[in-house]
Design a protein around this motif. Structure first.
Motif, PDB file in Angstrom:
ATOM      1  N   ARG A 113       1.319  -6.479 -11.015  1.00 21.68           N
ATOM      2  CA  ARG A 113       2.612  -5.844 -11.279  1.00 21.68           C
ATOM      3  C   ARG A 113       2.404  -4.369 -11.617  1.00 21.68           C
ATOM      4  NH1 ARG A 113       3.235 -11.002 -13.598  1.00 21.68           N
ATOM      5  NH2 ARG A 113       4.914 -12.199 -12.634  1.00 21.68           N
ATOM      6  N   ALA A 114       3.204  -3.525 -11.013  1.00 24.72           N
ATOM      7  CA  ALA A 114       3.081  -2.089 -11.239  1.00 24.72           C
ATOM      8  C   ALA A 114       4.026  -1.632 -12.349  1.00 24.72           C
ATOM      9  CB  ALA A 114       3.387  -1.327  -9.955  1.00 24.72           C
ATOM     10  N   GLU A 115       3.596  -0.646 -13.116  1.00 22.28           N
ATOM     11  CA  GLU A 115       4.435  -0.096 -14.174  1.00 22.28           C
ATOM     12  C   GLU A 115       5.411   0.940 -13.636  1.00 22.28           C
ATOM     13  OE1 GLU A 115       2.003   1.330 -17.344  1.00 22.28           O
ATOM     14  OE2 GLU A 115       0.962  -0.583 -17.604  1.00 22.28           O
ATOM     15  N   LYS A 116       5.015   1.674 -12.593  1.00 22.15           N
ATOM     16  CA  LYS A 116       5.915   2.639 -11.971  1.00 22.15           C
ATOM     17  C   LYS A 116       5.532   2.775 -10.500  1.00 22.15           C
ATOM     18  CE  LYS A 116       3.167   6.607 -13.558  1.00 22.15           C
ATOM     19  NZ  LYS A 116       3.224   7.895 -14.300  1.00 22.15           N
ATOM     20  N   LEU A 117       6.502   3.248  -9.723  1.00 20.57           N
ATOM     21  CA  LEU A 117       6.318   3.378  -8.284  1.00 20.57           C
ATOM     22  C   LEU A 117       6.648   4.794  -7.832  1.00 20.57           C
ATOM     23  CD1 LEU A 117       8.025   0.045  -7.151  1.00 20.57           C
ATOM     24  CD2 LEU A 117       5.575   0.489  -7.416  1.00 20.57           C
ATOM     25  N   ALA A 152       5.684 -11.110  -6.257  1.00 21.26           N
ATOM     26  CA  ALA A 152       5.431 -10.692  -7.642  1.00 21.26           C
ATOM     27  C   ALA A 152       4.715  -9.349  -7.675  1.00 21.26           C
ATOM     28  CB  ALA A 152       4.611 -11.746  -8.379  1.00 21.26           C
ATOM     29  N   ARG A 153       4.030  -9.020  -6.579  1.00 20.95           N
ATOM     30  CA  ARG A 153       3.315  -7.745  -6.464  1.00 20.95           C
ATOM     31  C   ARG A 153       4.158  -6.690  -5.743  1.00 20.95           C
ATOM     32  NH1 ARG A 153      -0.584 -11.713  -5.183  1.00 20.95           N
ATOM     33  NH2 ARG A 153      -2.498 -11.610  -6.423  1.00 20.95           N
ATOM     34  N   SER A 154       5.428  -6.928  -5.602  1.00 25.69           N
ATOM     35  CA  SER A 154       6.266  -5.982  -4.875  1.00 25.69           C
ATOM     36  C   SER A 154       6.004  -4.561  -5.337  1.00 25.69           C
ATOM     37  CB  SER A 154       7.744  -6.319  -5.092  1.00 25.69           C
ATOM     38  OG  SER A 154       8.080  -7.531  -4.473  1.00 25.69           O
ATOM     39  N   GLY A 155       5.886  -3.661  -4.383  1.00 24.00           N
ATOM     40  CA  GLY A 155       5.602  -2.294  -4.784  1.00 24.00           C
ATOM     41  C   GLY A 155       5.617  -1.334  -3.619  1.00 24.00           C
ATOM     42  N   GLN A 156       5.317  -0.115  -3.943  1.00 22.84           N
ATOM     43  CA  GLN A 156       5.091   0.929  -2.953  1.00 22.84           C
ATOM     44  C   GLN A 156       3.841   1.675  -3.396  1.00 22.84           C
ATOM     45  OE1 GLN A 156       8.278   3.673  -2.304  1.00 22.84           O
ATOM     46  NE2 GLN A 156       7.184   4.822  -0.732  1.00 22.84           N
ATOM     47  N   TYR A 157       2.964   1.977  -2.456  1.00 20.07           N
ATOM     48  CA  TYR A 157       1.629   2.463  -2.796  1.00 20.07           C
ATOM     49  C   TYR A 157       1.416   3.869  -2.239  1.00 20.07           C
ATOM     50  CZ  TYR A 157       1.380  -2.454  -3.789  1.00 20.07           C
ATOM     51  OH  TYR A 157       1.658  -3.706  -4.289  1.00 20.07           O
ATOM     52  N   SER A 158       1.157   4.788  -3.129  1.00 21.28           N
ATOM     53  CA  SER A 158       1.036   6.200  -2.761  1.00 21.28           C
ATOM     54  C   SER A 158      -0.208   6.468  -1.917  1.00 21.28           C
ATOM     55  CB  SER A 158       0.973   7.058  -4.030  1.00 21.28           C
ATOM     56  OG  SER A 158       0.696   8.398  -3.709  1.00 21.28           O
ATOM     57  N   ILE A 159      -0.036   7.308  -0.890  1.00 23.51           N
ATOM     58  CA  ILE A 159      -1.178   7.762  -0.084  1.00 23.51           C
ATOM     59  C   ILE A 159      -1.349   9.276  -0.208  1.00 23.51           C
ATOM     60  CG2 ILE A 159      -1.137   5.833   1.541  1.00 23.51           C
ATOM     61  CD1 ILE A 159       0.364   7.631   3.510  1.00 23.51           C
ATOM     62  N   GLU A 160      -0.789   9.853  -1.267  1.00 18.57           N
ATOM     63  CA  GLU A 160      -0.843  11.302  -1.420  1.00 18.57           C
ATOM     64  C   GLU A 160      -2.273  11.809  -1.550  1.00 18.57           C
ATOM     65  OE1 GLU A 160       1.605  13.503  -0.916  1.00 18.57           O
ATOM     66  OE2 GLU A 160       2.601  11.646  -0.268  1.00 18.57           O
TER      67      GLU A 160
END
Length: 319
Positions: free
Chosen positions: A110-114, A276-284
């Motif tokens: 689980r991510a704290e912020k996206l 449960a792992r829904s998210g968006q993952y930065s590639i910056e």
């Protein structure tokens, strides 16, 4: 350079190995047997040396890899922290200049912020994610304290032609694609707003190549190997109806009712751990440090995989 790819005939390796050969590297592909790559057409495979090793059964696996004395080791098949520690210990004192470890976005939990940063503190949910995250932390510690030349690559849901992809329900049952192709109604869990992050294996391979080419910038870093965007279950399902030229017919059920509707504990659990792992993952950082630029969107990737289902007769869809 001499490069050894552990798991060289799998999803990622099938795209990665030919890229490395074409760049002029001497490539050794390791697998448990004489397996064919998913992409057989590429003539570059004729120049690849095969090494048959079984990590699970051969206690000397790490030492045999070290004995190759490669400049670069790409480890696509380390799933336990113990195996990561063994290979690192064995590689010390060799010609190694770069060790690339394949982790996963599943290490996040689980991510704290996206969007999630690849180098942030992570909260994995299961043994797979916990082992991957433990490997990441161990390698970063080895880099900081001992100068071990490690880079961490974290793919999303690896997809493409020739293997089973995650479907709009968040599991691998291909029947939902057949229902959509038939124009039947499907039901998504909750509000269908949880996210998936499909990535083409070719883009994951690109990330490994970029990390090798930009070694100094890559050392000690974690990178997400994904596309620019994630998409919702609803968006994914809608896109599939359009792919099959059908009008979207999508219903929604609360989690308990949806689980009962599916009626398969394994599929329900599979869905749970994906959403449960829904998210968006930065590639910056990958764009900035490596020049990474994904060539496929999630839609491109999934359409190619679903077309492969049709071509292989997994989905009946007379065009």
């Amino acid at each position: 350079m001499k490069i050894i790819v552990l798991g060289g005939y799998g999803h990622i390796g099938s795209y990665l190995v030919p890229k490395l050969v074409k760049l002029g590297h001497e490539v050794i592909a390791v697998s448990r047997g004489n397996h064919d790559p998913y992409t057989k057409k590429d003539s570059a495979w004729k120049q690849v040396e095969h090494l048959s090793l079984d990590r699970a059964k051969d206690s000397a696996f790490a030492q045999k890899v070290a004995d190759v004395n490669a400049d670069v080791v790409i480890d696509l098949i380390s799933f336990k922290i113990e195996d990561t520690k063994k290979i690192v210990a064995a590689l010390k004192g060799t010609n190694l200049t770069h060790y690339l470890f394949c982790s996963s976005v599943w290490a996040h939990g689980r991510a704290e912020k996206l969007p999630a940063d690849p180098n942030c503190i992570k909260h994995p949910l299961d043994d797979y994610g916990k082992n991957k995250y433990a490997g990441e932390m161990f390698l970063k510690d080895e880099y900081r304290k001992n100068g071990f030349p490690a880079t961490i690559i974290m793919p999303g849901q690896i997809s493409g032609p020739g293997w089973t992809i995650i479907n709009p329900l968040g599991n691998t049952n291909t029947e939902v694609f057949q229902k959509i192709a038939n124009g039947e109604k499907i039901y998504l869990p909750n509000f269908g707003m949880e996210t998936l992050h499909h990535v083409h294996a070719d883009d994951v391979a690109q990330m490994f190549v970029k990390a090798i080419q930009h070694r100094n910038q890559a050392l000690g870093e974690s990178f997400h190997a994904v596309s620019d965007t994630s998409w919702t279950l609803y968006g994914y399902a809608t896109a599939m109806y359009k792919f099959f030229n059908k009008t979207p017919d999508i219903g929604f059920l609360p989690w308990k009712e949806w689980s009962e509707y599916i009626g398969n504990d394994a599929e329900v659990e599979h869905t749970y751990y994906h959403i449960a792992r829904s998210g968006q993952y930065s590639i910056e950082n990958a764009k900035r440090l490596l020049g990474y630029s994904p060539n496929h969107t999630p839609l491109d990737t999934v359409e190619e995989a679903v077309q492969s289902y049709i071509d292989r007769g997994i989905i009946d869809y007379p065009e």
